[in-house]
Design a protein around this motif. Structure first.
Motif, short mmCIF file in Angstrom:
data_model
loop_
_atom_site.label_atom_id
_atom_site.label_comp_id
_atom_site.label_asym_id
_atom_site.label_seq_id
_atom_site.Cartn_x
_atom_site.Cartn_y
_atom_site.Cartn_z
N GLU A 127 0.85 -1.16 -0.07
CA GLU A 127 0.03 -0.10 0.13
C GLU A 127 0.82 1.31 0.05
OE1 GLU A 127 -3.10 0.20 -0.72
OE2 GLU A 127 -3.17 -2.14 -0.72
N MET A 134 0.87 4.34 -2.85
CA MET A 134 0.87 5.84 -2.64
C MET A 134 1.89 6.57 -2.98
SD MET A 134 -0.70 5.64 1.26
CE MET A 134 -0.98 7.31 1.48
N ALA A 191 1.10 10.32 -3.54
CA ALA A 191 0.24 10.77 -2.37
C ALA A 191 0.99 10.23 -1.04
CB ALA A 191 -1.14 10.10 -2.51
N LEU A 192 2.19 9.66 -0.87
CA LEU A 192 2.64 9.46 0.36
C LEU A 192 3.13 10.72 1.10
CD1 LEU A 192 3.63 6.73 2.17
CD2 LEU A 192 5.61 6.86 0.99
N SER A 216 -11.06 4.17 2.27
CA SER A 216 -9.74 4.84 2.24
C SER A 216 -9.11 4.65 3.61
CB SER A 216 -9.68 6.20 1.78
OG SER A 216 -8.56 6.71 1.93
N VAL A 219 -6.78 6.86 4.31
CA VAL A 219 -6.19 8.06 4.63
C VAL A 219 -7.15 8.67 5.92
CG1 VAL A 219 -5.95 10.27 3.62
CG2 VAL A 219 -5.66 8.59 2.40
#
Length: 341
Positions: free
Chosen positions: A190, A194, A199-200, A289, A291
């Motif tokens: 995962e 990202m 998006a990490l 998600s 997040v």
């Protein structure tokens, strides 16, 4: 090739190989690794997971409906519960059903099956994210509205240790650090996705403490905890010999994704505010998600954990360095086509 050996204990003793092992979450990262190791040692291994795998004697089921799989555990000598809500975004109701009532169901199944030892795979998340330096097994577990995954893990430990204290079944609780290695979804697959998407994001300039433990080292610790007499009724932290930072660990994913520099960072208050907004929007849009603010707290941990108790009572000693573990992980990612050659 699976390492067919039983680790040696603190005085050089080797735990006996259990005749029969039952594993919940047997198709998951840790569960599958345990299944392979015990099978290689000659034990009969059966299991349960959300999807059946007849080839490995795994039946379909979940912790909330034990009647669907309880009979499959009959006659097991060792019962290991690795099944859990592996999420930082689940509702309280799901954590309660799985991590509290579901764990009690597992205990009932293990007792009815005639198991001699019950091992609960918990997590250092039970300590929260702002614990003291070299936190040991005597430290407080986290409570409150935040860090739901950790609160649920602490609650599951209470259920297990209460059963042990009542004399229902011999129990042991294992709290792994951040388990990585080939097949790890949480700490390899995962984060790499990202990183590929750019998006990490890491809080606090990536200075959060990361407590890596290579999966083979974790298996050694679990097998010692499951087989040694002195582990009954105990909690054990199992991690590597030394921590690293989130920035250093996830810089590998950034590089594997073909990106230069380092992952993006934000101050923790801003990171939690942003992820809180994203989490609420995703909830309205019915988007699953991870997040969440809790993810940012997990990556902002302030201290290392102590493995002194596992060393002293079990003879646990991590053998795979972070450099070697990451090399093996990178080789696996390449062999599975997740990164280029």
């Amino acid at each position: 090739m699976t390492d067919a050996r039983m680790p040696s204990g603190v005085d050089g003793q080797t735990p006996p190989v259990p005749r029969s092992v039952f594993i919940t979450g047997a198709s998951g990262f840790i569960g599958k690794a345990l299944l392979k190791r015990y099978k290689a040692l000659g034990a009969t291994v059966r299991g349960m997971d959300l999807v059946a795998d007849p080839q490995n004697d795994i039946v379909a089921g979940d912790l909330t409906r034990p009647e669907r799989w309880a009979a499959h555990a009959s006659g097991c000598e060792l019962f290991i519960n690795t099944a859990a809500v592996v999420s930082l975004a689940a509702p309280w109701s799901l954590y309660r059903e799985v991590s509290v009532r579901g764990v009690r169901h597992c205990l009932d199944v293990a007792i009815a099956a005639g198991a001699k030892r019950f091992v609960q795979i918990s997590s250092i998340a039970a300590l929260g994210w702002n614990y003291p330096a070299l936190a040991d097994e005597r430290c407080d577990v986290v409570i409150g509205d935040q860090y739901r995954y950790g609160v649920a893990k602490g609650a599951s430990e209470h259920v297990v240790l209460a059963a042990h204290a009542a004399g229902e079944i011999d129990c042991t609780v294992v709290r792994p650090g951040d388990v990585y290695g080939p097949g790890s979804r949480a700490w390899l697959i995962e984060p790499l996705k990202m990183a590929k998407a750019g998006a990490l994001i890491l809080p606090n300039r990536g200075k959060g403490v990361f407590t890596p433990v290579y999966v083979d080292d974790l298996l050694d610790g679990i097998m010692l905890a499951a087989g040694l007499e002195q582990a009954r009724g105990q909690i054990f932290h199992l991690s590597s010999a030394r921590p690293t930072t989130c920035g250093e660990f996830f810089a590998n994913h950034w590089r594997w994704a073909g990106r230069k520099g380092s992952p993006k960072t934000l101050p923790l208050p801003l990171a939690t505010a942003l992820t809180s907004l994203i989490w609420r929007v995703n909830g309205l849009l019915k988007v699953n998600s991870e997040v969440t603010p809790d993810a940012m707290y997990m990556l902002a941990r302030t201290a290392d954990i102590s493995i002194a108790k596992a060393r002293r009572l079990l003879g646990y000693e991590p053998k795979v360095s972070l450099v070697e573990g990451l090399r093996r992980s990178e080789d696996w990612l390449r062999s599975t086509g997740q990164i280029g050659s």
